[in-house]
Design an enzyme around this catalytic site. Structure first.
Site, short mmCIF file in Angstrom:
data_model
loop_
_atom_site.label_atom_id
_atom_site.label_comp_id
_atom_site.label_asym_id
_atom_site.label_seq_id
_atom_site.Cartn_x
_atom_site.Cartn_y
_atom_site.Cartn_z
N LYS A 107 0.81 -1.22 0.00
CA LYS A 107 0.00 0.00 0.00
C LYS A 107 0.85 1.27 0.00
O LYS A 107 0.43 2.30 -0.52
CB LYS A 107 -0.95 0.02 1.20
CG LYS A 107 -1.99 -1.10 1.19
CD LYS A 107 -3.03 -0.91 0.11
CE LYS A 107 -4.12 -1.97 0.18
NZ LYS A 107 -4.98 -1.96 -1.03
N GLU A 129 -9.67 5.67 3.10
CA GLU A 129 -10.46 4.59 3.68
C GLU A 129 -9.50 3.45 3.95
O GLU A 129 -8.43 3.39 3.36
CB GLU A 129 -11.55 4.14 2.71
CG GLU A 129 -11.09 3.12 1.65
CD GLU A 129 -10.07 3.67 0.66
OE1 GLU A 129 -10.01 4.92 0.51
OE2 GLU A 129 -9.34 2.87 0.03
N SER A 396 1.93 -9.70 -0.50
CA SER A 396 1.60 -8.27 -0.49
C SER A 396 1.77 -7.59 0.86
O SER A 396 1.94 -6.39 0.94
CB SER A 396 0.17 -8.07 -0.99
OG SER A 396 -0.72 -8.85 -0.22
#
Lengths: 414, 275
Positions: A107, A129, A396
């Site tokens: 991210k 969010e 990830s």
């Protein structure tokens, strides 16, 4: 059964045919677009204009590359999981170690890029969010670094199951707003962030955390994440001298999967697998398998596969991993599914948990529960492939945030 | 199938002749359950010229808490588009003149299919459709189908809409334009009437349909103030929040909706006579 042959896709049949999705209006075939109220159009047009300008700008690219290297810690390693490969007895498994990035997941890649954009646009406030909390932490991190105010919307249910990340965000100076509406998960957090943005478009930048939402977000977040695939391609060529046979990544909204896939879309021999959350099972009503059980509709700004009932109401999703607990999916994934370029199998909560334990014990790497869904598919796929074949699986994120979830399943409190 | 004359157009012509501004209440279909048709008639009896009837969606992103919670209640009651069409048909048994505009989000319409939606809307007696999350550049197919049935597509314009977009929207506009007077979601803060007046006058340079104003209208005074500058006044959250009390207070909440509309009506009409 595991490894269905992908028929030559008509869209990609010609060698000369370059993959050029989306169009300027953000359409991936019939998917994507910009389905928002007029109240948001101005803000999205501003963002679209600035984004297109900056993405071509040399200084922006240099700033972005420098942040990825010095702040995020890229390139992330491509790790050969030797013991796991031996245990499965099939294809060689490489893990793209996005879990080693600063803040612990992929991210941060798009957060750093969008923060540069926010700064360029003169915004003083970032909203975001978050589901699992990884994107919220990444947003709070880049906001802290730039001295910007940061408000993170998070479903009340996720606030409870991701308490560690909530505290991290607070330490970083962000305000975490629990969202009590609807299913109290990622979908509702996005709704609330959009409502905030409509009210304060002048000073606020909406740092959206995945390849969903209205155009330009799906394309912008994909491009900012595509560093994953570019590195992986270079690294596998260095290590093996050839391209991989398959790529595997989990798909909630689908940002880490698009980040890995994008660079390989035109390499038709490389199979693409996006793994959805099957929750308690795709044949139950507790899952988040949009591709296998959903249908196209319009949610949160884009046309895409959705979990919706026959009256057009969105159905609540379920997954043990907060980051995959979302009833929609990035529109480009819907497109890749329809043209047959990527396949979207699903892994259950139980399979993901087994993969979590397996990787932890065999490789000493504790994966995020989201990433564990991708690992669960590798667990099925690798044994069906030859030993000279190669899989790259996107790891990830790291599993620290999920320890108490796993402990609770084990009947422990930590 | 297309109608001889569209009720929205007819209504604005009549109002103009009487130098009266349109009062357009918004309520959400199915909230409270079983009362919508009764409330619609009450609204008309107490001074409404047109009705915007919301249809429920699980994820109403452009709405603030008051209307969003009404959506949640109606969705949990299982209110569907078919139910909403049945309400309109029932309303039409007693009232064949008051225009009805369906307002909502795209997904229920997508899942039903545009063609079927338009056919059922036309059969039920719907005069206009406002799709909150369908901007004009993506509306092509639905717009054509609606127009073929003589149904207007109502568009939104906001404080941040550029002139380029206003021009684009006005090219496809029919029925009326809905000017959103405030930045934000429905039910947000109070109005700056001078600012609204400037914007409405600006929009009129592009528009050849009436311009109505919504958001921030909660009482007689704000309705009268907006009525001075716009062709119509739209009130939603204030009514929906009264109806939210139905569970506790029953009929009294519907009576309050009626009296709020009556108050707005008389404030708007008094304002005209005093000029």
């Amino acid at each position: 059964m595991v490894d269905q042959e992908i028929s030559e896709s008509p869209v990609l049949a010609s060698e000369e045919h370059k993959y050029d999705q989306p169009d300027l209006m953000g359409h991936f075939g019939r998917y994507g677009g910009r389905f928002v109220a007029e109240t948001l159009m101005g803000a999205l047009e501003d963002l679209d204009r600035t984004w297109r300008e900056l993405w071509q700008d040399k200084t922006f690219q240099e700033d972005f590359d420098r942040d990825l290297a010095d702040f995020v810690g890229r390139p992330s390693p491509l790790y050969f999981a030797e013991r796991w490969t031996r245990a499965l007895g099939g294809a060689k498994i490489y893990l793209k170690r996005e879990d080693l990035n600063h803040t612990g997941a992929h991210k941060i890649n798009h957060a750093v890029g969008q923060a540069l954009l926010a700064k360029h646009m003169g915004k003083t406030r970032i909203i975001a969010e978050t589901g699992a909390g990884q994107h919220g932490v990444a947003s709070a991190t880049v906001a802290a670094r730039l001295g910007l105010e940061c408000v993170v919307y998070m479903g009340a249910k996720d606030v409870k199951r991701q308490a560690l990340n909530v505290y991290r965000m607070k330490l970083l100076g962000a305000t975490v707003v629990p969202v009590e509406t609807g299913s109290q998960t990622l979908k509702d957090a996005i709704n609330e962030a959009l409502r905030d943005w409509v009210a304060r478009p002048e000073d606020t930048f909406y740092l959206l955390g995945t390849v969903c939402g209205p155009s330009p977000y799906p394309e912008m977040v994909r491009n900012l994440q595509s560093i994953i695939g570019r590195e992986a391609r270079r690294q596998i060529l260095e290590k093996e001298g050839c391209l991989p046979d398959a790529l595997v990544a989990c798909v909630g909204g689908g940002s880490n999967a698009m980040g890995l896939f994008h660079e390989f879309i035109q390499d038709k021999a490389v199979k693409l697998y996006g793994v959805e959350a099957a929750g308690l099972g795709v044949d139950t009503d507790k899952h988040a398998a949009r591709m296998s059980s959903g249908r196209p509709g319009v949610l949160q700004g884009a046309r895409t596969y959705l979990m919706t009932n026959e009256h057009g109401q969105i159905i609540e999703s379920h997954s043990v991993s907060a980051g995959l607990d979302y009833p929609g999916v990035g529109p480009e994934h819907s497109y890749l599914k329809d043209i047959g370029r990527a396949q979207y199998p699903a892994a259950t909560d139980e399979e993901a948990l087994a993969a979590f334990r397996q990787l932890t014990r065999l490789e000493g790497i504790m994966p995020a529960l989201e990433s564990a869904h991708a690992l669960a598919w590798v667990d099925k796929l690798a044994p069906t492939m030859d030993q000279d074949q190669i899989i790259i699986c996107n790891l990830s994120g790291r599993g620290d945030k999920d320890i108490h979830t796993v402990a609770a399943i084990d009947g422990l409190e930590v | 199938m297309s109608r001889e004359i569209n009720r929205i157009k007819a209504r604005f012509v009549t109002l103009q002749g009487r130098e009266r501004k349109a009062l357009i209440p918004y309520i959400l279909a199915g909230d409270p359950p079983g009362k919508t048709v009764e409330v619609m008639h009450q609204l008309v009896d107490h001074g409404a010229d047109m009705i915007e009837l919301g249809f429920p969606f699980s994820d109403p992103v452009a709405d603030g808490p008051v209307i969003a919670q009404a959506h949640e209640r109606a969705v949990s009651q299982g209110v569907t588009l078919h139910d909403v069409f049945a309400m309109v048909s029932e309303f039409r048994e007693r009232d064949n003149d008051t225009p009805i505009v369906l307002m909502g989000y795209l997904n229920p319409v997508e899942i039903m299919g545009y063609q079927r939606f338009v056919e059922l809307a036309s059969q039920a007696g719907v005069d206009g459709v406002l799709m909150v999350d369908l901007p004009p550049e993506a509306a092509g197919d639905l717009l054509d189908m609606l127009h073929n049935r003589g149904i207007d597509m109502i568009n939104l314009i906001t404080p941040t809409t550029s002139d380029e977009r206003i021009a684009k929207i006005c090219r496809v506009a029919s029925g009326y334009l809905y000017y959103v007077s405030l930045k934000g979601v429905t039910g947000a803060a109070t109005l700056n009437t001078a600012e609204v007046e400037e914007r409405v006058n600006h929009i009129r340079r592009f528009a050849d349909v009436p311009v109505c104003v919504g958001f921030g209208i909660r009482d007689g005074a704000s309705a009268a103030a907006i009525g001075r500058m716009a062709d119509g006044v739209i009130a939603g959250s204030v009514l929906v929040s009264e109806l939210a009390q139905y569970g506790n207070e029953g009929q009294a909440s519907i009576d309050r909706v009626a009296s709020r509309i009556a108050e707005m009506r008389s404030a708007m009409d008094d304002d005209r006579t005093n000029e």
